[in-house]
Scaffold this motif. Structure first.
Motif, PDB file in Angstrom:
ATOM      1  N   ASN A 161     114.022   4.600  -4.999  1.00  9.71           N
ATOM      2  CA  ASN A 161     114.501   3.218  -5.070  1.00  9.71           C
ATOM      3  C   ASN A 161     113.447   2.266  -5.617  1.00  9.71           C
ATOM      4  O   ASN A 161     113.205   1.206  -5.055  1.00  9.71           O
ATOM      5  CB  ASN A 161     114.942   2.740  -3.681  1.00  9.71           C
ATOM      6  CG  ASN A 161     116.126   3.537  -3.180  1.00  9.71           C
ATOM      7  OD1 ASN A 161     116.955   3.978  -3.976  1.00  9.71           O
ATOM      8  ND2 ASN A 161     116.209   3.747  -1.885  1.00  9.71           N
ATOM      9  N   ASP A 166     112.023  -0.460  -8.136  1.00  8.90           N
ATOM     10  CA  ASP A 166     112.524  -1.497  -9.037  1.00  8.90           C
ATOM     11  C   ASP A 166     111.517  -1.848 -10.121  1.00  8.90           C
ATOM     12  O   ASP A 166     111.894  -2.258 -11.219  1.00  8.90           O
ATOM     13  CB  ASP A 166     112.852  -2.779  -8.261  1.00  8.90           C
ATOM     14  CG  ASP A 166     113.989  -2.569  -7.275  1.00  8.90           C
ATOM     15  OD1 ASP A 166     114.958  -1.870  -7.625  1.00  8.90           O
ATOM     16  OD2 ASP A 166     113.891  -3.092  -6.151  1.00  8.90           O
ATOM     17  N   SER A 217     116.074   1.044 -16.210  1.00  5.16           N
ATOM     18  CA  SER A 217     116.259  -0.127 -15.346  1.00  5.16           C
ATOM     19  C   SER A 217     114.968  -0.537 -14.637  1.00  5.16           C
ATOM     20  O   SER A 217     114.857  -1.671 -14.165  1.00  5.16           O
ATOM     21  CB  SER A 217     117.337   0.153 -14.304  1.00  5.16           C
ATOM     22  OG  SER A 217     116.942   1.229 -13.455  1.00  5.16           O
TER      23      SER A 217
END
Length: 167
Positions: free
Chosen positions: A57, A59, A84
């Motif tokens: 996870n 970012d 991303s």
């Protein structure tokens, strides 16, 4: 600077780079660029592989910038695997060579650098690194030496870790 095996070494990367090129010519040494070499950049990309393999996870990845080799490898690799993920660079205000170059759209050389983060005190980014950073890094932030010092102190106090300013 200081002397090692009769060669005077410098406190500044750019002076050491010039001396290394002189020794290459005068002594016939092999020279491998420390950050603007495609194989060095590819090797730095393995850090992104480890990060992305270990963390599901994630970012963003934050990377210090000197000449740009580390962030080039990390940003290129991260964007290929997980587009991303944001990649943010951090450069010291006393040596903003990549920051200025990306902002102005061309490689620029600083007249001088002044920072406690000697590991990223580079006057001019590389050609390969400038291209990769321009394409794959989402943003570059500038930090002051005071902010670097505060971060080093926080790591000592909270994590019992000694870090060099470039880290």
């Amino acid at each position: 600077g200081f002397v090692f095996n009769d060669y005077e070494l410098s406190d500044c990367y750019d002076d050491a780079y010039k001396k290394a090129l002189e020794l290459k010519e005068s002594e016939g040494y092999t020279f491998i660029h420390p950050f603007d070499d495609e194989n060095v950049i590819a090797g730095q990309g393995t850090i992104a592989l480890e990060i992305l393999n270990d963390l599901d996870n994630i970012d963003a990845i934050v990377v210090p910038i000197g000449g740009g080799g580390l962030i080039s490898g990390i940003a290129y690799t991260a964007k290929q695997i997980r587009p991303s993920v944001k990649v943010y660079g951090v450069q010291v205000a006393g040596a903003p060579s990549m920051y200025n170059s990306v902002k102005d759209g061309k490689i620029e050389c600083l007249d001088s650098v002044q920072t406690i983060a000697d590991g990223i005190a580079v006057k001019q980014p590389g050609e390969n690194t400038y291209t990769l950073v321009s394409e794959y890094v989402d943003e570059i932030a500038l930090v002051t030496d005071d902010e670097v010092s505060s971060a080093i102190l926080a790591l000592i106090e909270k994590q019992k870790m000694i870090a060099e300013g470039a880290g």
